[in-house]
Write an enzyme that holds these catalytic residues in place. Structure first.
Site, PDB file in Angstrom:
ATOM      1  N   SER A 108       0.881  -1.272   0.055  1.00 46.71           N
ATOM      2  CA  SER A 108      -0.400   0.313  -0.463  1.00 46.71           C
ATOM      3  C   SER A 108       0.691   1.417   0.194  1.00 46.71           C
ATOM      4  CB  SER A 108      -0.722   0.057   1.235  1.00 46.71           C
ATOM      5  OG  SER A 108      -1.409   1.389   1.436  1.00 46.71           O
ATOM      6  N   TYR A 111      -1.096  -0.835  11.386  1.00 44.46           N
ATOM      7  CA  TYR A 111      -1.435  -1.399   9.602  1.00 44.46           C
ATOM      8  C   TYR A 111      -0.830  -1.247   8.604  1.00 44.46           C
ATOM      9  CZ  TYR A 111      -3.323  -1.783   5.053  1.00 44.46           C
ATOM     10  OH  TYR A 111      -3.368  -1.946   3.861  1.00 44.46           O
ATOM     11  N   LYS A 136       2.687  -3.859   6.846  1.00 48.22           N
ATOM     12  CA  LYS A 136       2.968  -3.534   5.037  1.00 48.22           C
ATOM     13  C   LYS A 136       4.450  -2.690   5.052  1.00 48.22           C
ATOM     14  CE  LYS A 136      -0.825  -4.501   3.115  1.00 48.22           C
ATOM     15  NZ  LYS A 136      -1.334  -5.475   2.661  1.00 48.22           N
TER      16      LYS A 136
HETATM   17  C1  WQD Z   1      -9.322   9.233   1.556  1.00 48.30           C
HETATM   18  C2  WQD Z   1      -9.941  11.038   1.813  1.00 48.30           C
HETATM   19  C3  WQD Z   1     -10.168  11.428   3.918  1.00 48.30           C
HETATM   20  C4  WQD Z   1     -14.232   9.686   4.916  1.00 48.30           C
HETATM   21  C5  WQD Z   1      -6.901   4.170   2.977  1.00 48.30           C
HETATM   22  C6  WQD Z   1      -5.935   3.891   3.817  1.00 48.30           C
HETATM   23  C7  WQD Z   1      -5.406   3.397   2.746  1.00 48.30           C
HETATM   24  C8  WQD Z   1      -6.150   2.172   2.269  1.00 48.30           C
HETATM   25  C9  WQD Z   1      -6.467   3.028   1.385  1.00 48.30           C
HETATM   26  C10 WQD Z   1      -6.219  -0.578   2.861  1.00 48.30           C
HETATM   27  C11 WQD Z   1      -9.121  11.381   3.418  1.00 48.30           C
HETATM   28  C12 WQD Z   1     -11.871  11.536   3.136  1.00 48.30           C
HETATM   29  C13 WQD Z   1     -12.922  10.003   4.590  1.00 48.30           C
HETATM   30  C14 WQD Z   1     -14.898  10.089   4.605  1.00 48.30           C
HETATM   31  C15 WQD Z   1     -13.918  11.857   4.149  1.00 48.30           C
HETATM   32  N1  WQD Z   1      -6.889   0.893   2.324  1.00 48.30           N
HETATM   33  N2  WQD Z   1     -12.447  11.302   4.220  1.00 48.30           N
HETATM   34  N3  WQD Z   1     -14.389  11.820   3.953  1.00 48.30           N
HETATM   35  O1  WQD Z   1      -7.509   7.181   4.195  1.00 48.30           O
HETATM   36  O2  WQD Z   1      -6.345   7.952   1.607  1.00 48.30           O
HETATM   37  O3  WQD Z   1      -6.435   5.077   2.375  1.00 48.30           O
HETATM   38  O4  WQD Z   1      -7.623   2.963   2.160  1.00 48.30           O
HETATM   39  O5  WQD Z   1      -5.428  -0.563   1.449  1.00 48.30           O
HETATM   40  O6  WQD Z   1      -4.151   2.346   3.225  1.00 48.30           O
HETATM   41  O7  WQD Z   1      -4.846   4.239   5.204  1.00 48.30           O
HETATM   42  O8  WQD Z   1      -8.519   6.844   2.101  1.00 48.30           O
HETATM   43  O9  WQD Z   1     -10.954   6.861   1.194  1.00 48.30           O
HETATM   44  O10 WQD Z   1     -10.435   6.503   3.979  1.00 48.30           O
HETATM   45  O11 WQD Z   1      -9.949   8.731   2.903  1.00 48.30           O
HETATM   46  O12 WQD Z   1     -12.792  13.339   4.090  1.00 48.30           O
HETATM   47  O13 WQD Z   1     -16.050   9.649   5.608  1.00 48.30           O
HETATM   48  O14 WQD Z   1     -11.069  11.012   2.097  1.00 48.30           O
HETATM   49  O15 WQD Z   1      -9.807  12.651   4.895  1.00 48.30           O
HETATM   50  O16 WQD Z   1      -8.472  12.759   3.058  1.00 48.30           O
HETATM   51  P1  WQD Z   1      -7.112   6.430   2.854  1.00 48.30           P
HETATM   52  P2  WQD Z   1     -10.053   7.318   2.330  1.00 48.30           P
END
Ligand code: WQD
Length: 340
Positions: A126, A151, A155
């Site tokens: 990741s 997590y 990785k």
């Molecule tokens: C994306 C953006 C949030 C939810 C994670 C893991 C990564 C992978 C993918 C496993 C961020 C914003 C989110 C919400 C929001 N997982 N957001 N409101 O955190 O980049 O990655 O998931 O492999 O390892 O770290 O993805 O989709 O959670 O967030 O504003 O209700 O959307 O702050 O900026 P992230 P995400």
């Protein structure tokens, strides 16, 4: 027919990869413990490809079970290892669950694989390993920063375990694929993302809000140092990601790898902010989205998007779908799930 083991093959990325493997002529055997997936996904895969992959419900934490599986499948040409726990927030509360489920299992699979005549291994990594990278877009040589969560640490440790093992086992050929943000669903709407409980990730929360399951989306912060103040990510269609796994496996099966441990970033190379994702979703779906600006979420990096040059040139793979396509596929899947 070349047989491939896919661990975690009933999960989100795993199931889409099984479809692409079968459609490229591989015979697939899936191991999944069903802790974060449903057996119904097997029917979804079969409905798409017309061929039911072999399936074994098996907990990879049980070392003896892993050993006997490999003794009974000496003919596999490769392993694609997805099986792992992946919720960032949960990993903070339950670190030992993550270290046991993500590291012990990797060690057991590698130890057994080393007894097989063919030792090809694809690892689900990741972009989390980069933390907040200093430069955008992020290349594979960007420094690995201290993990922001157990997590992310699993990785990083997983990659080190593989690298160290490859160093002293020239018969083992491995590729680590560093995913950016996988989103979307197969065009058939037979398989897709199945978040359990309240979705932690942006896109499933968006589609559930549009479907009326959630009142509104909270945008976690609009005061970041980005053009519109919201965080930037590289959202890649899950089918593009799945296809990259087949290309990586074929690289190892065809002995075209240039070293026995390689790393590739898998993204589109384009960064999109949270507000841009919302606008793109509204355009793609024709649905207005309820959202509000909320406080920042602990642990979020400001921006992360991939430099995909290495995957494009050395792997010969490039993402084909854009953000609109991916969001539309996610919305079609959500509507299918909710019969709307
Ligand atoms: C994306 C953006 C949030 C939810 C994670 C893991 C990564 C992978 C993918 C496993 C961020 C914003 C989110 C919400 C929001 N997982 N957001 N409101 O955190 O980049 O990655 O998931 O492999 O390892 O770290 O993805 O989709 O959670 O967030 O504003 O209700 O959307 O702050 O900026 P992230 P995400």
């Amino acid at each position: 027919m070349k047989k491939v083991l896919v661990t975690g093959g009933l999960g989100f990325i795993g199931s889409h990869t099984v479809v692409e493997l079968q459609q490229k002529g591989f015979e697939v055997v899936i191991i999944d413990d069903l802790s974060n997936s449903s057996i119904d996904v097997l029917a979804g895969i079969t409905a798409i490809t017309g061929k039911a992959p072999a399936f074994e419900k098996l907990d990879l934490k049980e070392k003896s079970k892993v050993e006997s599986f490999f003794e009974n499948h000496q003919d596999i040409v490769g392993v694609i290892h997805f099986a792992a726990s992946k919720a960032v927030g949960e990993s903070v509360e339950k670190p030992l669950l993550y270290y046991e489920n993500n590291i012990n299992t990797l060690v057991y699979v590698l130890k057994s694989l080393l007894h097989l005549p063919t030792q090809n291994f694809i690892f689900s990594s990741s972009c989390t390993v980069y933390g907040q990278a200093d430069e955008m877009p992020i290349t594979e040589s960007a420094p690995i920063k201290a993990a922001e969560s157990p997590y992310g640490n699993t990785k990083q440790i997983g990659e080190e375990v593989i690298k160290d093992t490859c160093k002293v086992n020239s018969t083992l050929n491995a590729i680590a694929l560093r995913y950016f943000n996988p989103i979307g669903a197969h065009s058939s709407t037979k398989i897709g993302e199945l978040p359990i409980g309240v979705p932690q990730n942006l896109v499933p929360f968006i589609t559930q809000t549009a479907a009326g399951l959630r009142k509104e989306l909270s945008v976690f912060g609009d005061d970041y140092p980005t053009p519109d103040g919201t965080c930037i990510r590289d959202y890649i269609h899950v089918v593009d990601l799945a296809k990259a796994h087949v290309v990586a496996l074929e690289r190892l099966v065809g002995k075209n790898n240039t070293s026995n441990y390689e790393i590739f970033n898998l993204g589109t190379g384009k960064g999109s902010s949270v507000l841009e994702v919302i606008q793109s979703f509204e355009k793609a779906s024709g649905q207005k989205l309820n959202y509000k600006i909320a406080p920042r979420r602990e642990g979020d990096v400001i921006q992360a998007y991939a430099d995909t040059t290495k995957a494009n040139t050395e792997l010969g793979w490039k993402a084909e779908s854009n953000l609109d396509d991916a969001l539309l596929s996610a919305w079609k899947w959500e509507k299918h799930l909710r019969n709307i």
